[in-house]
Design an enzyme around this catalytic site. Structure first.
Site, mmCIF file in Angstrom:
data_model
loop_
_atom_site.group_PDB
_atom_site.id
_atom_site.type_symbol
_atom_site.label_atom_id
_atom_site.label_comp_id
_atom_site.label_asym_id
_atom_site.label_seq_id
_atom_site.Cartn_x
_atom_site.Cartn_y
_atom_site.Cartn_z
ATOM 1 N N SER A 183 -1.654 -4.689 -1.103
ATOM 2 C CA SER A 183 -0.470 -3.973 -0.610
ATOM 3 C C SER A 183 -0.693 -3.692 0.879
ATOM 4 C CB SER A 183 -0.351 -2.646 -1.358
ATOM 5 O OG SER A 183 0.597 -1.793 -0.757
ATOM 6 N N TYR A 213 -3.450 5.548 -4.874
ATOM 7 C CA TYR A 213 -2.895 4.181 -4.802
ATOM 8 C C TYR A 213 -3.508 3.433 -3.620
ATOM 9 C CZ TYR A 213 0.515 0.352 -4.587
ATOM 10 O OH TYR A 213 1.111 -0.887 -4.558
#
Ligand code: NAD
Length: 271
Positions: free
Chosen positions: A141, A154
């Site tokens: 990501s 995350y």
């Protein structure tokens, strides 16, 4: 490079980026094994692929379960052979300040986002290395190089995926197996409506979902980037203008990002 009759496996193929990637690979002629922990959504993906004349085989599996992933690899190797392409895509998200994020959520996000990728690479990588061809794609990501506030669990999980991919890329080069880390920005999928939030109001989460919808960058763009990464054996692939901007800023002027971080999206959304 042709994808015709290549054997691919995509985890988390029941939704979003995984589904779009499975559909694109099948359109390009690959035989795709689609896996997800949700059998219903997996069948929907299979129907979409078959409706276009593509080949897809469903396998329900939870990537965080090492025993299940080993069993999956055994079935795949026996019934289909050694993978040409492995896409470790299944992932989940958490949001909320570090002090409000319980250990259970850290364990949950790491068991899927980090150990799920480790399990995929371990279960399928050895056979690819033995044969001497193949490509592994790991979904990281932009949060894998830009650690935004209010998403420490995350971000940390995606930084781990970056580290794993970089290390594995060097090791697997010896066996002619490529490794790519894909780093999307804000992509309109189900990930934010399914995410675990801590200390944030329902309205704040609804606002995030709304931003993702309005941003409206579809998962198909990420699927195209994945195919291109495999073709050109790219190491790190930011996807979307914001992911590219953060990647460039982090490399060129990291101190500027401190300011960006203080006004970052999730911080602004605090109740
Ligand atoms: P999504 O929620 O639309 O799809 C994720 C899929 O993974 C779902 O079908 C879900 O059932 C499956 N899944 C979740 N946990 C699983 C498990 N334990 N075992 C097997 N399957 C499981 O999300 P998405 O946006 O398509 O995300 C795909 C990947 O892309 C994730 O790794 C995510 O972190 C990454 N990513 C997404 C974005 C974004 O903005 N959407 C940005 C950067 C990175």
């Amino acid at each position: 490079m042709s994808f015709y009759q290549q054997l691919a496996l995509v985890t988390g193929a029941g939704s979003g980026i995984g589904r779009a990637t499975a559909i694109l690979l099948a359109q390009l002629g690959a035989k795709v094994i689609i896996t997800d922990r949700n059998p219903q959504s997996l069948q929907e993906t299979q129907q979409q692929i078959q409706a276009q004349g593509g080949q897809a085989f469903c396998e329900t599996a939870d990537v965080s379960d090492w025993v299940a992933m080993q069993a999956l690899a055994e079935r795949v190797h026996t019934q289909h052979g050694v993978l040409d392409i492995l896409v470790n895509n299944a992932g989940v998200a958490t949001s909320g300040e570090f002090l409000q994020t319980p250990i259970e959520d850290w364990n949950w996000v790491f068991s899927i986002n980090v150990m799920g990728v480790v399990h995929g690479c371990k279960a399928f990588g050895a056979e690819m290395a033995k044969r001497g061809t193949g490509h592994i794609v790991n979904l990281a990501s932009a949060a894998g190089y830009y650690a935004a506030p209010n998403m420490s669990a995350y971000s940390a999980s995606k930084h781990a995926v970056m580290g794993l991919s970089e290390s594995l890329r060097i090791e697997m080069a010896e066996f002619n197996v490529g490794v790519s880390a894909i780093c999307p920005g804000v992509i309109n999928t189900n990930i934010v409506s399914a995410m675990r939030t801590n200390g944030e109001t329902v309205q704040a989460q609804a606002k995030i979902v709304d931003i993702y919808k309005k941003r409206n960058y579809g998962p198909e763009g990420v699927a195209e980037a994945i195919v291109s990464a495999i073709k050109h054996n790219r190491a790190i692939v930011p996807v979307s203008p914001e992911a590219w901007a953060l990647y460039a800023a982090k490399r060129a002027v990291p101190s500027v990002l401190d300011t960006v971080q203080r006004t970052a999206l999730f911080r602004k959304l605090k109740p």
